[in-house]
Design a protein around this motif. Sequence first.
Motif, PDB file in Angstrom:
ATOM      1  N   SER A 151      34.494 -18.752  74.528  1.00 22.87           N
ATOM      2  CA  SER A 151      35.532 -18.998  74.283  1.00 22.87           C
ATOM      3  C   SER A 151      34.309 -20.286  72.245  1.00 22.87           C
ATOM      4  CB  SER A 151      34.775 -20.771  74.629  1.00 22.87           C
ATOM      5  OG  SER A 151      35.334 -21.803  74.825  1.00 22.87           O
ATOM      6  N   ARG A 152      33.451 -19.899  72.284  1.00 20.78           N
ATOM      7  CA  ARG A 152      33.191 -20.526  70.899  1.00 20.78           C
ATOM      8  C   ARG A 152      33.537 -19.158  69.526  1.00 20.78           C
ATOM      9  NH1 ARG A 152      27.692 -19.835  73.370  1.00 20.78           N
ATOM     10  NH2 ARG A 152      27.492 -17.440  73.086  1.00 20.78           N
ATOM     11  N   ALA A 153      33.678 -17.948  69.785  1.00 21.02           N
ATOM     12  CA  ALA A 153      34.689 -17.587  68.993  1.00 21.02           C
ATOM     13  C   ALA A 153      35.921 -17.723  68.850  1.00 21.02           C
ATOM     14  CB  ALA A 153      34.704 -15.602  69.188  1.00 21.02           C
ATOM     15  N   TYR A 154      36.454 -18.331  69.844  1.00 22.51           N
ATOM     16  CA  TYR A 154      37.171 -18.515  70.083  1.00 22.51           C
ATOM     17  C   TYR A 154      37.889 -19.818  69.170  1.00 22.51           C
ATOM     18  CZ  TYR A 154      42.648 -20.390  71.101  1.00 22.51           C
ATOM     19  OH  TYR A 154      43.448 -21.315  70.908  1.00 22.51           O
ATOM     20  N   GLU A 155      36.961 -20.965  69.299  1.00 23.58           N
ATOM     21  CA  GLU A 155      37.258 -21.925  68.802  1.00 23.58           C
ATOM     22  C   GLU A 155      36.870 -22.176  67.146  1.00 23.58           C
ATOM     23  OE1 GLU A 155      38.127 -25.108  70.118  1.00 23.58           O
ATOM     24  OE2 GLU A 155      39.031 -24.011  71.793  1.00 23.58           O
ATOM     25  N   PHE A 156      35.719 -20.184  67.068  1.00 17.22           N
ATOM     26  CA  PHE A 156      35.655 -20.866  65.696  1.00 17.22           C
ATOM     27  C   PHE A 156      36.708 -19.964  64.688  1.00 17.22           C
ATOM     28  CE2 PHE A 156      33.741 -18.196  62.167  1.00 17.22           C
ATOM     29  CZ  PHE A 156      33.053 -19.414  61.747  1.00 17.22           C
ATOM     30  N   TRP A 157      37.489 -18.583  65.736  1.00 17.96           N
ATOM     31  CA  TRP A 157      38.974 -18.854  64.740  1.00 17.96           C
ATOM     32  C   TRP A 157      40.109 -19.761  64.452  1.00 17.96           C
ATOM     33  CZ3 TRP A 157      42.489 -16.165  68.186  1.00 17.96           C
ATOM     34  CH2 TRP A 157      43.850 -15.218  67.873  1.00 17.96           C
ATOM     35  N   SER A 204      45.985  -7.186  82.567  1.00 17.83           N
ATOM     36  CA  SER A 204      46.964  -6.534  81.958  1.00 17.83           C
ATOM     37  C   SER A 204      47.031  -7.893  80.891  1.00 17.83           C
ATOM     38  CB  SER A 204      48.788  -7.747  82.082  1.00 17.83           C
ATOM     39  OG  SER A 204      48.839  -8.614  83.074  1.00 17.83           O
ATOM     40  N   PRO A 205      46.824  -6.980  79.883  1.00 21.83           N
ATOM     41  CA  PRO A 205      46.602  -8.017  78.461  1.00 21.83           C
ATOM     42  C   PRO A 205      47.607  -8.888  77.662  1.00 21.83           C
ATOM     43  CG  PRO A 205      47.590  -6.370  77.633  1.00 21.83           C
ATOM     44  CD  PRO A 205      47.161  -6.181  79.326  1.00 21.83           C
ATOM     45  N   LEU A 206      47.274 -10.454  77.719  1.00 24.22           N
ATOM     46  CA  LEU A 206      48.106 -11.138  77.717  1.00 24.22           C
ATOM     47  C   LEU A 206      49.024 -11.509  76.368  1.00 24.22           C
ATOM     48  CD1 LEU A 206      45.838 -14.296  78.004  1.00 24.22           C
ATOM     49  CD2 LEU A 206      48.085 -13.835  79.517  1.00 24.22           C
ATOM     50  N   PRO A 207      50.221 -11.859  75.104  1.00 19.45           N
ATOM     51  CA  PRO A 207      50.722 -11.584  74.416  1.00 19.45           C
ATOM     52  C   PRO A 207      50.006 -12.534  74.054  1.00 19.45           C
ATOM     53  CG  PRO A 207      52.296 -12.373  76.367  1.00 19.45           C
ATOM     54  CD  PRO A 207      50.928 -12.327  76.699  1.00 19.45           C
ATOM     55  N   GLN A 208      49.941 -12.111  72.311  1.00 20.00           N
ATOM     56  CA  GLN A 208      49.385 -12.251  70.760  1.00 20.00           C
ATOM     57  C   GLN A 208      49.102 -14.194  71.258  1.00 20.00           C
ATOM     58  OE1 GLN A 208      47.134 -10.828  68.830  1.00 20.00           O
ATOM     59  NE2 GLN A 208      46.206 -12.493  68.594  1.00 20.00           N
ATOM     60  N   GLY A 209      49.936 -14.510  71.146  1.00 16.67           N
ATOM     61  CA  GLY A 209      49.616 -16.487  71.333  1.00 16.67           C
ATOM     62  C   GLY A 209      49.529 -16.748  72.480  1.00 16.67           C
ATOM     63  N   GLU A 210      49.347 -16.164  73.467  1.00 18.15           N
ATOM     64  CA  GLU A 210      49.068 -17.258  75.045  1.00 18.15           C
ATOM     65  C   GLU A 210      47.717 -16.394  75.142  1.00 18.15           C
ATOM     66  OE1 GLU A 210      51.439 -16.003  77.766  1.00 18.15           O
ATOM     67  OE2 GLU A 210      53.316 -15.957  76.807  1.00 18.15           O
ATOM     68  N   ARG A 211      46.544 -15.736  74.039  1.00 16.28           N
ATOM     69  CA  ARG A 211      45.750 -15.525  73.637  1.00 16.28           C
ATOM     70  C   ARG A 211      44.568 -16.947  74.036  1.00 16.28           C
ATOM     71  NH1 ARG A 211      44.686  -9.245  71.381  1.00 16.28           N
ATOM     72  NH2 ARG A 211      46.428  -8.548  72.897  1.00 16.28           N
ATOM     73  N   GLY A 212      43.192 -16.938  74.565  1.00 15.97           N
ATOM     74  CA  GLY A 212      42.860 -18.405  74.882  1.00 15.97           C
ATOM     75  C   GLY A 212      41.565 -18.380  74.654  1.00 15.97           C
ATOM     76  N   ALA A 213      40.688 -19.397  74.795  1.00 20.71           N
ATOM     77  CA  ALA A 213      39.382 -19.427  75.413  1.00 20.71           C
ATOM     78  C   ALA A 213      38.163 -18.457  76.122  1.00 20.71           C
ATOM     79  CB  ALA A 213      38.949 -21.210  75.269  1.00 20.71           C
ATOM     80  N   VAL A 214      39.700 -18.518  77.326  1.00 26.02           N
ATOM     81  CA  VAL A 214      39.089 -17.674  78.544  1.00 26.02           C
ATOM     82  C   VAL A 214      39.620 -15.956  78.224  1.00 26.02           C
ATOM     83  CG1 VAL A 214      39.472 -19.315  80.139  1.00 26.02           C
ATOM     84  CG2 VAL A 214      41.193 -18.413  79.252  1.00 26.02           C
ATOM     85  N   GLY A 215      39.605 -16.492  76.699  1.00 26.20           N
ATOM     86  CA  GLY A 215      40.073 -14.344  76.663  1.00 26.20           C
ATOM     87  C   GLY A 215      41.856 -13.651  76.846  1.00 26.20           C
ATOM     88  N   ALA A 216      42.152 -12.498  76.473  1.00 33.18           N
ATOM     89  CA  ALA A 216      43.106 -12.072  76.350  1.00 33.18           C
ATOM     90  C   ALA A 216      43.746 -11.801  77.465  1.00 33.18           C
ATOM     91  CB  ALA A 216      42.597 -11.145  74.812  1.00 33.18           C
ATOM     92  N   ASP A 217      43.192 -11.844  79.275  1.00 31.95           N
ATOM     93  CA  ASP A 217      43.911 -11.288  79.523  1.00 31.95           C
ATOM     94  C   ASP A 217      44.569 -11.658  80.848  1.00 31.95           C
ATOM     95  OD1 ASP A 217      42.338  -8.548  79.028  1.00 31.95           O
ATOM     96  OD2 ASP A 217      40.233 -10.027  79.920  1.00 31.95           O
ATOM     97  N   ARG A 218      45.854 -11.255  81.800  1.00 31.96           N
ATOM     98  CA  ARG A 218      46.368 -11.915  82.583  1.00 31.96           C
ATOM     99  C   ARG A 218      45.616 -11.446  83.869  1.00 31.96           C
ATOM    100  NH1 ARG A 218      50.904 -11.248  81.388  1.00 31.96           N
ATOM    101  NH2 ARG A 218      51.484 -13.538  80.790  1.00 31.96           N
TER     102      ARG A 218
END
Length: 552
Positions: free
Chosen positions: A161-167, A397-411
């Motif tokens: 979450s911290r990395a996502y917000e900084f990004w 499964s991996p989420l599309p790039q546009g759907e990745r967020g503070a809780v990660g990149a997984d569905r």
Amino acid sequence: MLTALSIRDVLLIEALDLELGEGLTVLTGETGAGKSILLDSLGLALGARADSGLVRAGAGRAMVSATFSVPSGHALNALLRDHEIDLENGEVVLRRAVRADGGSRAWINDQPAAAGLLRDVGALLVEVHGQHDERGLLDARGHRALLDTFGRHEEELRATSRAYEFWKVSVAELEAARTEIADADRDREYLDHAIAELEALQPEPGEEAALAEERAGMLAGQRVAEDLTAISEELSGADGGAARLRAAARRLGRIAESHALLDASLQALDRALLETDEAEAKLAAAGEALAFDEARLDAVETRLFDLRGLARKHRVEADRLSELLSQFLERRTRIERGSEQLASLEQAVKAAATAYDTAAAILSQKRTAAAERLDAAVAAELAPLKLDAARFQTAISPLPQGERGAVGADRVAFEISTNPGADFGPLVKIASGGELSRFILALKVALAGQAEAGTMIFDEIDRGVGGATASAIGARLARLAEDAQVLTVTHSPQVAARGAHHLHIEKRVQNGATRTNVAPLPGTARTEEIARMLSGTAVTDEARAQAARLLG
């Protein structure tokens, strides 16, 4: 935990007050006795849709109250604080009234509340699981959070979450810089012209006021210059008033001794000459002060005109022209350094994205490992529940790039296959009613201790099974009840025997009216009820003996 339930005028229930305890509570009764009424009543208190058809015939309204004890660290505390509702001694009372003519009202700790808030509160307090329930474990939107709680991924979630917000902040800064530079680039020609004008003028703060004051003084001198010259000639010229007074004083001085009045007159003339000398000095000083140079006046007026014209052009006060020049110079510098700045910001975005990808990848690894443990835990529960051929998997499964967020990149989704060789699919679409309820139970056992809700309700989860499978269901419900309050509606004696508390639901006809009643069963009556569940209408001694063995 649900500690008390009060029901008034709901369908066949006229008045019912129940106290409930910890552990596993079983509810039994013959088909049609009214078990669903009890659950519908509780659902009303938890924010379910208000249906005026629930009001008992002849009554004006139905009323249900549910009392819960809530631990101090429970998420409900924050939710109620946000709505300015306080817990009273760690207790919350949900109350709902439904009118026979339509409409409903809700209260939380006697404070009016919207039905939506009641639903939110109810969701934090109670989980309801049944054959046709499509919430909770069947909602794939919550599977990722359940897996993270099971795997204890709190630290990895915080890092991601911290990395996502900084990004996101880095991306926003880059986009803002790009927009600013693009806007400024379009204005480059204007900036160069404006800077040249301002630098040529070299405005100073306070300059306008000083020039205006100087100009006013010179204009005033221009107006009185002729008058001052005439006054000076009248007073100080060779034939002016001052010269005549002096001549008169000299002649009077030669005869002043002749009479006292002449001497007094001479003294008066001397005083007048002193005042005249002062007047001449003041006139001379005024002349010097009001003197002006035509060239200087022209220069001052030209400077004022230029300052004020440029101020109007840029829509600022003249005193802010020097500040405006600094802003324009800084803006042009940013344009000139734009490529260098953009490159730095782009590098920062890449670094932030890499940091996020790293944090999300670590979280994904943790989820994969937790999924394997969860799959194994669920698999161990399936065979005893007569689901030998079934398989369970946690699909990541991996989420599309546009759907990745503070809780990660997984569905994350819980999936099952009920037959050998069959494809995996969502629980709610693959399993039949009986299978689905047992899958839910297997999952709940594997996830034991992870739920926020302190009360779980299972509605006829044992329908269609018996013998060893029913016994396995009872054992798992009892295991769940070690960490949470569990209520289950059951037709299985094996499940009923596992309860720490036993409530019997029956339908009676009193004074020509049918009423549903719920009462706790003491020891002997409980043995009799389980014997009835074993043998049917005619309770045999053998059934009583078997019931005693189950209870033992």
